[in-house]
Design a protein around this motif. Structure first.
Motif, PDB file in Angstrom:
ATOM      1  N   THR A 255       0.828  -1.204   0.000  1.00 27.80           N
ATOM      2  CA  THR A 255       0.000   0.000   0.000  1.00 27.80           C
ATOM      3  C   THR A 255       0.863   1.255   0.000  1.00 27.80           C
ATOM      4  N   LEU A 259       0.985   4.078  -3.255  1.00 22.79           N
ATOM      5  CA  LEU A 259       0.707   5.513  -3.198  1.00 22.79           C
ATOM      6  C   LEU A 259       1.744   6.321  -3.968  1.00 22.79           C
ATOM      7  N   ILE A 325      -4.786   1.384  -6.823  1.00 24.73           N
ATOM      8  CA  ILE A 325      -4.137   2.616  -6.348  1.00 24.73           C
ATOM      9  C   ILE A 325      -2.831   2.830  -7.095  1.00 24.73           C
ATOM     10  N   ARG A 328      -3.480   4.019 -10.526  1.00 24.74           N
ATOM     11  CA  ARG A 328      -4.326   5.211 -10.534  1.00 24.74           C
ATOM     12  C   ARG A 328      -5.691   4.943 -11.157  1.00 24.74           C
ATOM     13  N   ILE A 330      -8.511   4.808  -9.738  1.00 28.39           N
ATOM     14  CA  ILE A 330      -9.157   5.104  -8.462  1.00 28.39           C
ATOM     15  C   ILE A 330      -9.981   6.386  -8.561  1.00 28.39           C
ATOM     16  N   HIS A 594      -7.956   7.411  -0.098  1.00 25.98           N
ATOM     17  CA  HIS A 594      -7.826   5.990  -0.430  1.00 25.98           C
ATOM     18  C   HIS A 594      -7.105   5.189   0.648  1.00 25.98           C
ATOM     19  N   VAL A 604      -7.962   0.820   3.383  1.00 28.03           N
ATOM     20  CA  VAL A 604      -7.562   0.977   1.982  1.00 28.03           C
ATOM     21  C   VAL A 604      -8.811   0.885   1.113  1.00 28.03           C
ATOM     22  N   ASP A 606     -10.374   1.897  -3.066  1.00 28.11           N
ATOM     23  CA  ASP A 606     -10.054   2.351  -4.423  1.00 28.11           C
ATOM     24  C   ASP A 606     -11.183   3.151  -5.076  1.00 28.11           C
TER      25      ASP A 606
END
Length: 633
Positions: A255, A259, A325, A328, A330, A594, A604, A606
């Motif tokens: 995670t 990011l 994530i 991208r 999301i 997110h 978390v 999305d």
């Protein structure tokens, strides 16, 4: 008859040397693996990973390049001493995947030197090599390895020298190896005692990640080594609780990496590391293996991507929510984050310290095409801090921009990792000492302000912004385009120079009081560089108090007003957003739309699916999570 007997003896000898009959070694298959807690939160399942064909293509290409390396390299020159266990086993694994009877792999893994290597970089490789490729090891090699490991207390010791990643590699190996060695003694202890101590450390370490964050945070170099140690536990530990702990840690690391992942490059600030293009760092290479890129790494790059071998052969995959994530895929975008980093609680060349939350503060701004990250302030323990970075997606991968003031380590200048901080460390027996930090930052959405006032001891009296692409002048602004990303820089000094700082091309802003304003946008907002440049010139920028008090007021690209005043002899500047002062208190480990983390719980999401991992009890617990359910704080 004599010739036949001679041939028979040779065949038997070769079989004993190789330790296996003819056959194939294979990577672990996620779909043939019993994943811990897989049904507790369906969106978090590793089986939701949706690019297995792409993963296998990237893995196969990497493996084939790694297998071309001559293993004899690691017994010559520097490696006649050196640390070949950091390198050789990984290339040997690649060779064995292509040819289970590869002569070089069998020869060097079973020579006199290999089983004597137990330092951290070698230990993490043995913890994969023995469980997965053990048939390539002779009985003699395994006996010698176990004998050496029986007295190596570093497998379970947390008080030794080194950095966080050194300890993580060594102790994760301490969790795995006792399950595969025929011995009653390991790490200078009874093997059952050693196994429990290593598991106790694992539980302690993963809990700290969930309650404080990582001390060696977001290292584009060393994240790969920590991930590798945890992959070994996930794949090979016989203890179900240890495997669940490893899964929670791996999802945490994945995670954090997602990011800051931009099309093949780990972007944004880093406690230890540097990236300026895709596929460059060890972290880049593992993340690329998971999430791909529109670009492709060169063959030479993949021949050095040896630390991705653990992920190549692992059953772990980052789930679809984390992967969305990273790619991208999301909502919402753009997304703004305020994150906090802890002290270096794992200890540098010392036992662990009491962890402290929110020692350093970070902003991230994430769009479809780029990620911008800045440390408003950060302690620099390992002298390799990257304070600010913009990562822009391009067709060939990604490129990075950075801006700061020069740093030094023992008077050696640093413009990349180590920027902005002046540190002295006469020897490894004393703690690093920060002499000065002249630079201060703020970031609000797509806008960064950097300021520095240099004291009398400063050698270099300038700030700078890197120029990996050509910039064009628009009034007082300089602007450039990288892929779909626009970058605009406004000097806060009268003079601007173009220089090469080490091997970093940059625009330089000389002066006792120096700085710049950075504005960013993408093609979702502007159709061309000229259109972006025209918008820069229309922004309301108030520099009337700069000369007297180092204060500026800046309109951001998304319409807010940021006022920043440099504060001498303090860590942070005075900053307000639309008149509201910024407080540096109570920032959470992750705080955005997110990813959120506070008080032992990681959430978390999305935009469609989500999950949380709750480590407020004795073990991590996976649960479904959606902020629309009204359960968010």
């Amino acid at each position: 008859m004599r010739d036949f007997l001679g041939i028979l003896v040779m065949v038997i000898s070769a079989t004993v040397l190789c330790g296996r009959a003819a056959g194939d070694f294979e990577p672990l298959d996620p779909h043939q693996t019993d994943h811990p807690a897989v049904d507790d939160a369906p969106a978090a399942s590793p089986l939701t990973y949706d690019d297995e064909d792409g993963f296998r293509r990237r893995a196969d290409r990497t493996m084939r390049e790694l297998a071309t390396v001559d293993l004899g390299t690691y017994r010559r020159g520097y490696f006649a001493g050196g640390d070949p266990g950091k390198y050789l086993p990984l290339h040997a694994m690649a060779r064995l995947l292509l040819d289970a009877d590869d002569e070089q792999a069998h020869h060097y893994l079973n020579d006199d030197r290999s089983p004597t290597e137990h330092y951290h970089f070698a230990a993490v490789n043995w913890a994969r090599l023995i469980p997965l490729f053990g048939d390539a090891l002779t009985t003699r090699t395994m006996r010698r390895f176990a004998d050496n490991a029986s007295n190596r207390n570093t497998y379970i010791s947390t008080g030794g020298r080194g950095t966080e990643n050194h300890h993580v590699m060594q102790l994760t190996a301490g969790v795995v190896l006792p399950d595969y060695l025929e011995t009653n003694r390991f790490a200078a202890a009874n093997i059952d005692v050693a196994r429990e101590r290593a598991k106790d450390w694992l539980r302690w370490y993963v809990r700290k990640l969930y309650h404080y964050g990582q001390s060696e945070w977001d290292s584009s170099t060393y994240m790969a080594f920590n991930i590798n140690g945890l992959l070994n536990i996930y794949d090979f530990s016989h203890d179900p609780e240890s495997r669940l702990l490893a899964r929670a840690a791996l999802d945490w690391y994945a995670t954090a990496g997602a990011l800051k992942y931009v099309n093949g490059m780990h972007s944004g600030p880093k406690e230890r590391g540097w990236t300026e293009r895709a596929f460059q760092s060890y972290g880049d290479q593992t993340l690329w293996l998971w999430w791909g890129s529109t670009g492709e790494p060169e063959d030479d790059t993949l021949r050095g991507a040896r630390y991705a071998m653990h992920a190549i052969t692992s059953s772990y995959r980052p789930n679809r929510v984390i992967s969305n994530i990273a790619r991208r895929n999301i909502e919402p975008l753009p997304a703004e984050y305020r994150n906090a980093k802890p002290n270096y609680w794992h200890g540098l060349d010392k036992p662990p310290k009491d962890p402290v939350k929110n020692v350093s503060q970070e902003s991230l701004y994430i769009t479809e095409h780029y990620t911008l990250g800045t440390m408003w302030w950060s302690e620099d323990v390992c002298t390799q801090l990257l304070r600010m970075q913009l990562g822009a997606k391009t067709e060939d991968g990604a490129i990075g921009f950075t801006g700061s003031a020069p740093g030094t380590y023992n008077d050696q200048r640093r413009y990349k990792a180590g920027q902005g901080t002046h540190i002295m460390r006469p020897s490894m027996q004393v703690d690093p000492r920060t002499v000065a930090t002249y630079v201060q930052y703020s970031q609000v959405g797509p806008t960064v302000i950097c300021m520095a006032a240099f004291g009398s001891r400063a050698v270099d009296r300038f700030t700078y912004f890197s120029t990996p692409v050509e910039f064009i002048q628009f009034g007082h602004w300089r602007a450039a385009r990288a892929g779909e990303t626009f970058v605009g820089v406004l000097p806060l000094t009268e003079t601007v120079e173009e220089r090469t700082l080490g091997d970093l091309d940059a625009m330089v802003f000389p002066g006792d009081e120096s700085g710049f304003v950075l504005q960013t946008a993408d093609t979702n907002s502007f159709g061309s560089l000229a259109e972006f440049g025209a918008a820069l010139e229309k922004l309301d920028i108030d520099l009337s108090d700069w000369d007297e008090s180092m204060k500026v007021a800046v309109e951001t690209m998304d319409g807010r007003t940021v006022t920043m005043r440099y504060r001498r002899s303090r860590d942070h500047a005075d900053v307000s957003i639309d008149g509201e002062p910024v407080s540096y208190e109570n920032w959470r480990e992750y705080d955005g739309p997110h990813v959120r983390q506070a008080d032992g719980v990681l959430k978390v999401f999305d935009g469609t699916d989500g999950f949380l991992i709750d480590f407020t009890g004795d073990m991590p617990v996976y649960k479904p999570w959606n902020p629309a359910d009204g359960e968010d704080d």
